[in-house]
Design a protein around this motif. Sequence first.
Motif: not given
Length: 150
Positions: A51, A19, A23, A15, A56
């Motif tokens: 995300l 992320a 990003k 994860q 996130a």
Amino acid sequence: MDAWVLLRDIFQDHQTSRAVTLKQEFTTTRMEDFPNASVYCQRLKSLADQLKNVGALVTNSRLVLQLVSGLNEAYKGVGTQIRHAKSLLPFTEARSSLVLEERELAAMVSHGSGSAMVASVDDTPLPSDKHKLTPREPKKFPRPKFGNWP
């Protein structure tokens, strides 16, 4: 039960790295990499959703600001309007503004290219050089005489 725990642990391990990758892709997405504004906006929204799925969250403000920062030169005007609005628009409204701008730019290009075609098709030769006007000496007029003035 052990299989689910194992899958959860594997997912959580990946994860964070997922992320980070998402990003990076989100912040480097640029409009020039897409065929039109709709596809560009869809990609940004998809990345924001992915995300969110890895924990996130991308706020509306961040999504709209990324949309604006990735615009190319032709769309800088609408980007400025979106950024300077009294309050930042929801993503759906910013997207609509961008798509509308794209349509207007396309209409201007199609009207402009029609004019250019007409101008470029007209190859009529100009009159020969013997018909051109040549500069002449200015004509001299006599000065009026007033009283004793020369």
